[in-house]
Scaffold this motif. Structure first.
Motif, PDB file in Angstrom:
ATOM      1  N   ILE A 139      21.229  12.323 -54.600  1.00  0.00           N
ATOM      2  CA  ILE A 139      20.553  13.420 -53.901  1.00  0.00           C
ATOM      3  C   ILE A 139      21.604  14.236 -53.169  1.00  0.00           C
ATOM      4  N   LEU A 140      21.787  15.487 -53.572  1.00  0.00           N
ATOM      5  CA  LEU A 140      22.889  16.294 -53.051  1.00  0.00           C
ATOM      6  C   LEU A 140      22.551  16.938 -51.715  1.00  0.00           C
ATOM      7  N   PHE A 141      21.312  17.343 -51.542  1.00  0.00           N
ATOM      8  CA  PHE A 141      20.871  17.916 -50.259  1.00  0.00           C
ATOM      9  C   PHE A 141      19.560  17.259 -49.857  1.00  0.00           C
ATOM     10  N   HIS A 142      19.339  17.178 -48.556  1.00  0.00           N
ATOM     11  CA  HIS A 142      18.081  16.600 -48.076  1.00  0.00           C
ATOM     12  C   HIS A 142      17.818  17.065 -46.648  1.00  0.00           C
ATOM     13  N   PRO A 143      16.583  16.915 -46.169  1.00  0.00           N
ATOM     14  CA  PRO A 143      16.248  17.430 -44.830  1.00  0.00           C
ATOM     15  C   PRO A 143      16.469  16.433 -43.690  1.00  0.00           C
ATOM     16  N   TYR A 144      16.953  15.214 -43.981  1.00  0.00           N
ATOM     17  CA  TYR A 144      17.069  14.173 -42.932  1.00  0.00           C
ATOM     18  C   TYR A 144      18.438  14.286 -42.313  1.00  0.00           C
ATOM     19  N   SER A 179      22.022  22.730 -42.622  1.00  0.00           N
ATOM     20  CA  SER A 179      22.126  24.179 -42.373  1.00  0.00           C
ATOM     21  C   SER A 179      23.594  24.575 -42.205  1.00  0.00           C
ATOM     22  N   MET A 180      24.394  24.234 -43.207  1.00  0.00           N
ATOM     23  CA  MET A 180      25.830  24.512 -43.137  1.00  0.00           C
ATOM     24  C   MET A 180      26.147  25.937 -43.528  1.00  0.00           C
ATOM     25  N   GLY A 181      25.199  26.608 -44.160  1.00  0.00           N
ATOM     26  CA  GLY A 181      25.470  27.938 -44.694  1.00  0.00           C
ATOM     27  C   GLY A 181      25.908  27.831 -46.153  1.00  0.00           C
ATOM     28  N   ALA A 182      25.724  28.923 -46.873  1.00  0.00           N
ATOM     29  CA  ALA A 182      25.936  28.895 -48.327  1.00  0.00           C
ATOM     30  C   ALA A 182      27.366  28.548 -48.707  1.00  0.00           C
ATOM     31  N   GLU A 183      28.323  29.077 -47.958  1.00  0.00           N
ATOM     32  CA  GLU A 183      29.717  28.835 -48.352  1.00  0.00           C
ATOM     33  C   GLU A 183      30.063  27.351 -48.263  1.00  0.00           C
ATOM     34  N   ALA A 184      29.679  26.725 -47.148  1.00  0.00           N
ATOM     35  CA  ALA A 184      29.957  25.294 -46.983  1.00  0.00           C
ATOM     36  C   ALA A 184      29.129  24.455 -47.949  1.00  0.00           C
ATOM     37  N   ASP A 185      27.883  24.877 -48.184  1.00  0.00           N
ATOM     38  CA  ASP A 185      27.044  24.162 -49.161  1.00  0.00           C
ATOM     39  C   ASP A 185      27.751  24.098 -50.522  1.00  0.00           C
ATOM     40  N   ASP A 186      28.207  25.264 -50.949  1.00  0.00           N
ATOM     41  CA  ASP A 186      28.811  25.334 -52.285  1.00  0.00           C
ATOM     42  C   ASP A 186      30.136  24.578 -52.329  1.00  0.00           C
ATOM     43  N   PHE A 187      30.888  24.675 -51.248  1.00  0.00           N
ATOM     44  CA  PHE A 187      32.176  23.982 -51.132  1.00  0.00           C
ATOM     45  C   PHE A 187      31.964  22.463 -51.266  1.00  0.00           C
ATOM     46  N   TYR A 188      30.969  21.969 -50.524  1.00  0.00           N
ATOM     47  CA  TYR A 188      30.637  20.544 -50.586  1.00  0.00           C
ATOM     48  C   TYR A 188      30.145  20.163 -51.987  1.00  0.00           C
ATOM     49  N   ASP A 230      11.565  21.449 -50.270  1.00  0.00           N
ATOM     50  CA  ASP A 230      10.746  22.419 -49.534  1.00  0.00           C
ATOM     51  C   ASP A 230      10.697  22.112 -48.038  1.00  0.00           C
ATOM     52  N   LEU A 231      11.183  20.944 -47.632  1.00  0.00           N
ATOM     53  CA  LEU A 231      11.267  20.641 -46.194  1.00  0.00           C
ATOM     54  C   LEU A 231      12.612  21.069 -45.603  1.00  0.00           C
ATOM     55  N   VAL A 232      13.541  21.504 -46.446  1.00  0.00           N
ATOM     56  CA  VAL A 232      14.811  22.038 -45.942  1.00  0.00           C
ATOM     57  C   VAL A 232      14.570  23.519 -45.687  1.00  0.00           C
ATOM     58  N   LYS A 233      14.129  23.812 -44.467  1.00  0.00           N
ATOM     59  CA  LYS A 233      13.643  25.164 -44.177  1.00  0.00           C
ATOM     60  C   LYS A 233      14.770  26.189 -44.109  1.00  0.00           C
ATOM     61  N   THR A 234      16.002  25.714 -44.030  1.00  0.00           N
ATOM     62  CA  THR A 234      17.141  26.629 -43.905  1.00  0.00           C
ATOM     63  C   THR A 234      17.595  27.170 -45.253  1.00  0.00           C
ATOM     64  N   LYS A 235      17.005  26.707 -46.336  1.00  0.00           N
ATOM     65  CA  LYS A 235      17.432  27.193 -47.655  1.00  0.00           C
ATOM     66  C   LYS A 235      16.266  27.855 -48.383  1.00  0.00           C
ATOM     67  N   THR A 236      16.633  28.737 -49.295  1.00  0.00           N
ATOM     68  CA  THR A 236      15.627  29.477 -50.053  1.00  0.00           C
ATOM     69  C   THR A 236      15.680  29.038 -51.514  1.00  0.00           C
ATOM     70  N   MET A 237      14.728  29.518 -52.276  1.00  0.00           N
ATOM     71  CA  MET A 237      14.699  29.213 -53.699  1.00  0.00           C
ATOM     72  C   MET A 237      15.982  29.707 -54.381  1.00  0.00           C
ATOM     73  N   HIS A 238      16.520  30.816 -53.866  1.00  0.00           N
ATOM     74  CA  HIS A 238      17.815  31.314 -54.348  1.00  0.00           C
ATOM     75  C   HIS A 238      18.908  30.271 -54.226  1.00  0.00           C
ATOM     76  N   ASP A 239      18.926  29.586 -53.079  1.00  0.00           N
ATOM     77  CA  ASP A 239      19.937  28.544 -52.876  1.00  0.00           C
ATOM     78  C   ASP A 239      19.770  27.414 -53.891  1.00  0.00           C
TER      79      ASP A 239
END
Lengths: 509, 509
Positions: B220-225, B232-241, B264-273
């Motif tokens: 699981i690469l991303f999760h809300p826990y 909520s690292m932001g797109a640049e850090a998300d992609d870097f990780y 859908d519980l990761v409210k800081t990201k959108t479907m685009h992400d």
């Protein structure tokens, strides 16, 4: 007094203008008239009675009962001195008048007919609470005496207070050839312009046996189970039969009208027909008995004004809230599959599953109806036609009925936002059912302003275990470590303790 | 050889143009390079390797592993003589070349990575059938050693062959302060431009332990826990990780990519992400490991091309047919609630109910995943984070897995028109599960052209009772008088007996 009818029914041979008959409120008063038996009295002779109490007059249809005998039946809904007068196309039975005294009810379980109340519930006409815990015995009214006797015994034993039964016959396997029929039949030809009074007389005796036992009769007027052509008689014969049935039966206080069973499987009729049957029933039944129609597949539009409550073949109780919101009427899930062991999917639930479904109904703020069908190698009639009760859910359903009758007089409304399924009355009553969940404990979000008693209930083992103390606000309670358990909170007193911890709203996760 | 990695991994200190390293097919070949440790090598230094076998070249990203050490990992998918060459923005580690020999697999359970097959199923790259019977141990990769040890023991004991695990840490109650973290952290400030190599090295050791045990890692690469801001690292850090994780982990053959848990519980990201993460994963993972994304509420659009299979949080198995029709991909119901006893609705199923849900999945032609969470008064980690397995569904799930592996190599497809739930392969295999139904007998509509053996199965008691004789065409069979039973018909031979009674199609009633 008409042959075979019971003592609670007063009848008058209305040959004079005066009568000293006495009938209890919601009892059955019957005027017996002697007229012509030639021609076709069912068709040729019109007959009605106008019953008057003070300023109010109720007009009811009479019917021909064979052998030159005509009857008008009337169920008085108020005590007092009632008078009546007949009208007929035949002078011999027209303009007969009489009177009777209606007393308050004297029969112990006579609370009048059942009506709807508080949007989603039922009660008797005298205001006594009525919660339907019914079963299904389609052939009870016309089956062999032994089967009917066994059915009635089973209904009493399991404390059922309602049963779904057919007015028109259903073919009963190897007994089919011996069955009594409602219309004269020669070879394979029905005479749909006449009736067989003996058929209806038998039916009425059994209807009264139900009434005496405190059991409501959800009378199915049309159904698709046919061996004689009754499901495709044509509109004229349909209406003729319907009016005759209503004239004969509507004065029985325990009658409900189920316009059809599995209406959508009667392929010979259209929605127009069903609507017309409802309209006729509304017009012809002077007492406004409950009216519903039961589906197999698509559900009838229960928003129509003539529907008093929904009678569903479904077990998707989770849709109850949306159905209530759409229909604003009581809902009975009248076929939730049957306890039994037959091959068909609808007929082989365990008693545990049947018990579970009754509980699901109650905490979803609706009602359920029992049915049972076990394989019989002996050809014995199955319960859901009429016969012996063999399953094990009966006592569990009786246990639930007793519980509901103990904890509420107004019926249980679903708490739609409840984290676990629950129903009751806000600040008064909270009945939880955990279904397949088995939390070791749960922090119940009770109101802080009230002190509640708590009782843990095992629905299948039929045990109740009161917990010591009272509960208010957030209340962490240990629960049995098993699925299918329940707990009920009942108001004991107001709580003026300001230190009670308020419950946070449950988060839906 | 890299510290802590296992013998199945060959590594080469690529300081020369030749190497005699040997690695098995789908093993992990690692090039270790020594370069600058100043500045921020994670950001400043690019590194990749081009691996060539005959006419084919695969380019893979390398990564910085701290202490001046750079690595390029590669999973060869075909035996032969592979050569490689590095490219880097730093001359010291660029243009290094080498070679290794890839042999056919030598490790017993090495069948390569799992892929999808036959629309709705899975298999290993070498064609060996793979049927997912997985569990959930979110914190297995980063929890304390004792918990991880217990998790692995439990997974082996219950024969789970897949587990859902988080790459980024999940806060672990009272152990939270002691947790190892993937990014350097000072006070409450993350340095999201660098990684903590020790975090990933621990994770990789545990990933290899799973691999040795034949357990697929649904990473699981991303999760809300979150307790550290990782959601909520932001797109640049998300992609870097994400790119770093793929560079480190994709050469492990037991890796699956779960883009997110409860996306859908990761409210800081959108479907685009989410879509971008999928695209990056497709682009960066040279091996095409399985890709999915797991919902809480709304289901992701699984028709999107980058989704290899659906990973659902649902237990409405009756919708499987419509979902298959819409997505044309395998479906794993990856959270079907947990066995346990906690207060939350999702965490207190009985072992019986968990077993039932696994069977419902199989006869609906889909797969299910186990989870477990019991109240621990001692603070002990719960199974679904990582810890001891305490429930009782494990052996039942292993029993079902063994059955499925015994009766099919191609997976079970739902018979969508079956009167009772069943799945299999036409004319070969029919597995029925009766759920809450308990018919005393059933007339199975088997094909007339085939003779079948029949075995009655009790899923919870884990018994199999072969019936004597063979069955063909309409076959009336006595069944156990209990709910939750199953029966399997397996082809024994062709049937040339013309007298076999053909089964009529079942009527849906």
């Amino acid at each position: 007094m008409a042959a075979g009818l019971q003592p609670s029914i007063a009848s008058a041979a209305a040959t004079s203008t005066a009568s000293s008959a006495i009938v209890e409120q919601w009892g059955l008063f019957e005027v017996e008239l002697h007229g012509p038996s030639t021609g076709n009295p069912y068709k040729d002779v019109t007959l009605s009675g106008r019953f008057t109490l003070n300023h109010r007059t109720v007009e009811v249809a009479g019917f021909y009962d064979g052998d030159g005998i005509y009857r008008i039946r009337f169920m008085p809904d108020a005590p007092g001195h009632w008078t009546y007068e007949t009208a007929s196309s035949t002078p011999k039975i027209a303009n007969k008048s009489g009177a009777f005294t209606c007393t308050p009810p004297v029969t112990a379980n006579n609370h009048g007919p059942v009506t709807t109340t508080r949007e989603f519930h039922f009660q008797y006409a005298d205001g006594t609470p009525y919660f339907p815990f019914g079963t299904t015995c389609y052939a009870y009214l016309f089956t062999a005496e032994e089967n009917a006797k066994n059915s009635l015994a089973g209904m009493k034993q399991a404390h059922f207070n309602k049963t779904r039964i057919c007015v028109l016959p259903k073919p009963l396997g190897r007994d089919r050839e011996k069955q009594i029929l409602p219309f004269p039949r020669t070879g394979t030809t029905n005479d749909l312009t006449r009736f067989n009074p003996a058929y209806f007389q038998l039916l009425e005796r059994r209807l009264l046996d139900l009434q005496k036992a405190g059991i409501e009769a959800d009378l199915i007027l049309f159904h698709p189970y046919d061996a004689w052509g009754y499901k495709s008689m044509g509109a004229e014969a349909d209406d003729f039969y319907l009016r005759y049935a209503i004239a004969r039966l509507s004065a029985f206080r325990n009658v409900w009208w189920s316009i059809a069973n599995e209406y959508d499987l009667v392929k010979t009729k259209t929605m127009h027909d069903w609507d017309r049957f409802f309209r006729i029933t509304v017009a012809e039944d002077p007492y406004g008995h409950l009216r519903s129609i039961h589906n197999s597949g698509p559900i009838y539009d229960n928003t129509k004004s003539w529907v008093t409550h929904a009678s569903l073949q479904r077990y998707d109780f989770e849709k109850s809230a949306e159905r209530r919101a759409a229909w604003r009427k009581p809902i009975i899930y009248d076929e939730i599959q049957y306890e039994g062991d037959v091959e068909r999917r609808w007929g082989n639930l365990s008693a545990e599953e049947m018990t579970r479904r009754f509980w699901l109904a109650i905490v979803n703020g609706v009602y359920a109806t029992h049915g049972e069908v076990f394989i019989s190698e002996t050809g014995e009639s199955s319960w859901s036609d009429a016969g012996r009760l063999r399953g094990e859910s009966g006592p569990r359903i009786a246990f639930l009925r007793a519980l509901v009758e103990k904890i509420t007089t107004v019926g249980l409304n679903e708490y739609e936002g409840s984290y676990y399924l629950s129903a009751g009355t806000p600040n008064q009553l909270y009945l939880y059912y955990f279904d397949y969940h088995r939390p070791a404990r749960y922090n119940f979000p009770l109101p802080t302003t009230v002190n509640f008693s708590a009782t843990i209930i095992d629905p299948y083992n039929m045990t109740s275990k009161p917990l010591p103390g009272v509960f208010s606000g957030k209340s962490l309670i240990q629960l049995p470590n098993r699925p299918y358990q329940a707990i009920v909170f009942q108001k004991v007193s107001d709580n003026h303790n300001k230190n009670t911890v308020a419950a946070k709203p449950e988060v839906n996760d």
